[in-house]
Motif scaffolding. Structure first.
Motif, short mmCIF file in Angstrom:
data_model
loop_
_atom_site.label_atom_id
_atom_site.label_comp_id
_atom_site.label_asym_id
_atom_site.label_seq_id
_atom_site.Cartn_x
_atom_site.Cartn_y
_atom_site.Cartn_z
N LEU A 34 7.22 3.95 7.27
CA LEU A 34 6.82 3.53 8.62
C LEU A 34 8.03 3.55 9.57
CD1 LEU A 34 4.28 0.58 8.21
CD2 LEU A 34 3.86 2.84 9.17
N ARG A 35 8.98 4.43 9.31
CA ARG A 35 10.19 4.46 10.14
C ARG A 35 9.88 4.83 11.59
NH1 ARG A 35 11.73 9.04 6.76
NH2 ARG A 35 12.79 7.43 5.59
N GLU A 36 8.68 5.39 11.83
CA GLU A 36 8.30 5.73 13.20
C GLU A 36 8.17 4.50 14.09
OE1 GLU A 36 6.58 6.70 10.51
OE2 GLU A 36 6.33 8.87 10.57
N ILE A 37 7.93 3.33 13.48
CA ILE A 37 7.72 2.13 14.28
C ILE A 37 8.91 1.17 14.27
CG2 ILE A 37 5.23 2.28 13.93
CD1 ILE A 37 5.49 -0.27 12.15
N GLY A 38 9.83 1.36 13.34
CA GLY A 38 10.98 0.46 13.25
C GLY A 38 11.73 0.65 11.95
N ASP A 39 12.48 -0.37 11.57
CA ASP A 39 13.23 -0.26 10.33
C ASP A 39 13.39 -1.63 9.67
OD1 ASP A 39 15.47 -1.55 11.62
OD2 ASP A 39 16.06 0.38 12.42
N ALA A 40 13.82 -1.57 8.43
CA ALA A 40 14.07 -2.78 7.65
C ALA A 40 15.52 -2.76 7.21
CB ALA A 40 13.16 -2.82 6.44
N LYS A 41 16.16 -3.89 7.37
CA LYS A 41 17.55 -4.02 6.94
C LYS A 41 17.59 -4.91 5.70
CE LYS A 41 19.31 -3.41 11.56
NZ LYS A 41 18.27 -3.66 12.53
N PRO A 42 18.25 -4.45 4.64
CA PRO A 42 18.30 -5.24 3.40
C PRO A 42 19.04 -6.56 3.62
CG PRO A 42 19.58 -3.22 3.18
CD PRO A 42 18.97 -3.20 4.53
N PRO A 43 18.82 -7.48 2.70
CA PRO A 43 19.47 -8.79 2.83
C PRO A 43 20.99 -8.69 2.78
CG PRO A 43 17.86 -8.78 1.03
CD PRO A 43 17.98 -7.39 1.52
N ALA A 44 21.62 -9.59 3.50
CA ALA A 44 23.08 -9.70 3.44
C ALA A 44 23.45 -10.27 2.08
CB ALA A 44 23.57 -10.61 4.55
N PRO A 45 24.66 -10.01 1.63
CA PRO A 45 25.07 -10.58 0.34
C PRO A 45 24.85 -12.10 0.32
CG PRO A 45 26.72 -9.06 1.15
CD PRO A 45 25.71 -9.23 2.25
N GLY A 46 24.26 -12.57 -0.76
CA GLY A 46 23.99 -13.99 -0.91
C GLY A 46 22.68 -14.45 -0.28
N SER A 47 21.93 -13.51 0.29
CA SER A 47 20.66 -13.84 0.93
C SER A 47 19.55 -13.05 0.27
CB SER A 47 20.71 -13.51 2.42
OG SER A 47 19.46 -13.74 3.02
N SER A 48 18.32 -13.48 0.47
CA SER A 48 17.18 -12.72 -0.05
C SER A 48 16.24 -12.29 1.06
CB SER A 48 16.42 -13.57 -1.08
OG SER A 48 15.91 -14.73 -0.45
N LYS A 49 16.64 -12.54 2.32
CA LYS A 49 15.77 -12.24 3.46
C LYS A 49 16.06 -10.87 4.05
CE LYS A 49 14.17 -16.48 5.28
NZ LYS A 49 13.57 -16.87 6.51
N TRP A 50 15.01 -10.06 4.13
CA TRP A 50 15.09 -8.79 4.82
C TRP A 50 14.91 -9.04 6.32
CZ3 TRP A 50 15.08 -3.59 2.95
CH2 TRP A 50 15.22 -3.49 1.57
N THR A 51 15.44 -8.14 7.14
CA THR A 51 15.26 -8.19 8.58
C THR A 51 14.45 -6.97 9.00
OG1 THR A 51 17.41 -9.26 8.82
CG2 THR A 51 16.46 -8.26 10.80
N TYR A 52 13.45 -7.20 9.84
CA TYR A 52 12.57 -6.12 10.28
C TYR A 52 12.67 -5.98 11.79
CZ TYR A 52 10.77 -6.92 5.64
OH TYR A 52 10.68 -7.08 4.28
N ASP A 53 12.96 -4.77 12.25
CA ASP A 53 12.98 -4.47 13.67
C ASP A 53 11.81 -3.54 13.94
OD1 ASP A 53 15.32 -5.92 14.30
OD2 ASP A 53 16.57 -4.25 13.61
N ILE A 54 10.80 -4.05 14.61
CA ILE A 54 9.60 -3.27 14.94
C ILE A 54 9.51 -3.23 16.45
CG2 ILE A 54 7.11 -3.07 14.67
CD1 ILE A 54 7.44 -4.94 12.19
N TYR A 55 9.44 -2.03 16.99
CA TYR A 55 9.45 -1.84 18.43
C TYR A 55 8.04 -1.56 18.93
CZ TYR A 55 14.33 -1.61 17.40
OH TYR A 55 15.59 -1.91 16.93
N LYS A 56 7.60 -2.38 19.88
CA LYS A 56 6.21 -2.33 20.36
C LYS A 56 5.84 -0.94 20.88
CE LYS A 56 2.94 -4.87 23.17
NZ LYS A 56 2.77 -6.05 24.03
N LYS A 57 6.69 -0.33 21.70
CA LYS A 57 6.36 1.00 22.25
C LYS A 57 6.24 2.05 21.15
CE LYS A 57 8.20 0.41 26.88
NZ LYS A 57 9.18 0.88 27.86
N ARG A 58 7.10 1.98 20.16
CA ARG A 58 7.03 2.93 19.05
C ARG A 58 5.74 2.73 18.26
NH1 ARG A 58 12.99 3.06 16.32
NH2 ARG A 58 11.87 4.26 14.76
#
Length: 65
Positions: A34-58
């Motif tokens: 689904l890279r057409e709509i945004g991206d996912a960033k893996p967790p930082a060291p010591g964390s388990s949370k992914w970050t999701y950037d989803i752009y409304k226009k995309r």
């Protein structure tokens, strides 16, 4: 168009627009299908949370809106 300057939306909002569960959106952002709509960033060291950037226009362009 520079979509990265557009409004970002949550995974839950994207899921509603796509008519899919939120977990579907998370998994497909992670694997790149689904890279057409945004991206996912893996967790930082010591964390388990992914970050999701989803752009409304995309996302709206992706669904044909």
């Amino acid at each position: 168009m520079n979509y990265e300057n557009s409004e970002r939306i949550s995974v839950n909002e994207a899921a509603k627009i796509l008519g899919r569960p939120a977990q579907y959106v998370r998994l497909h952002l992670r694997d790149g299908s689904l890279r057409e709509i945004g991206d996912a960033k893996p967790p930082a060291p010591g964390s388990s949370k992914w970050t999701y950037d989803i752009y409304k226009k995309r996302l709206l362009k992706y669904v044909g809106g």
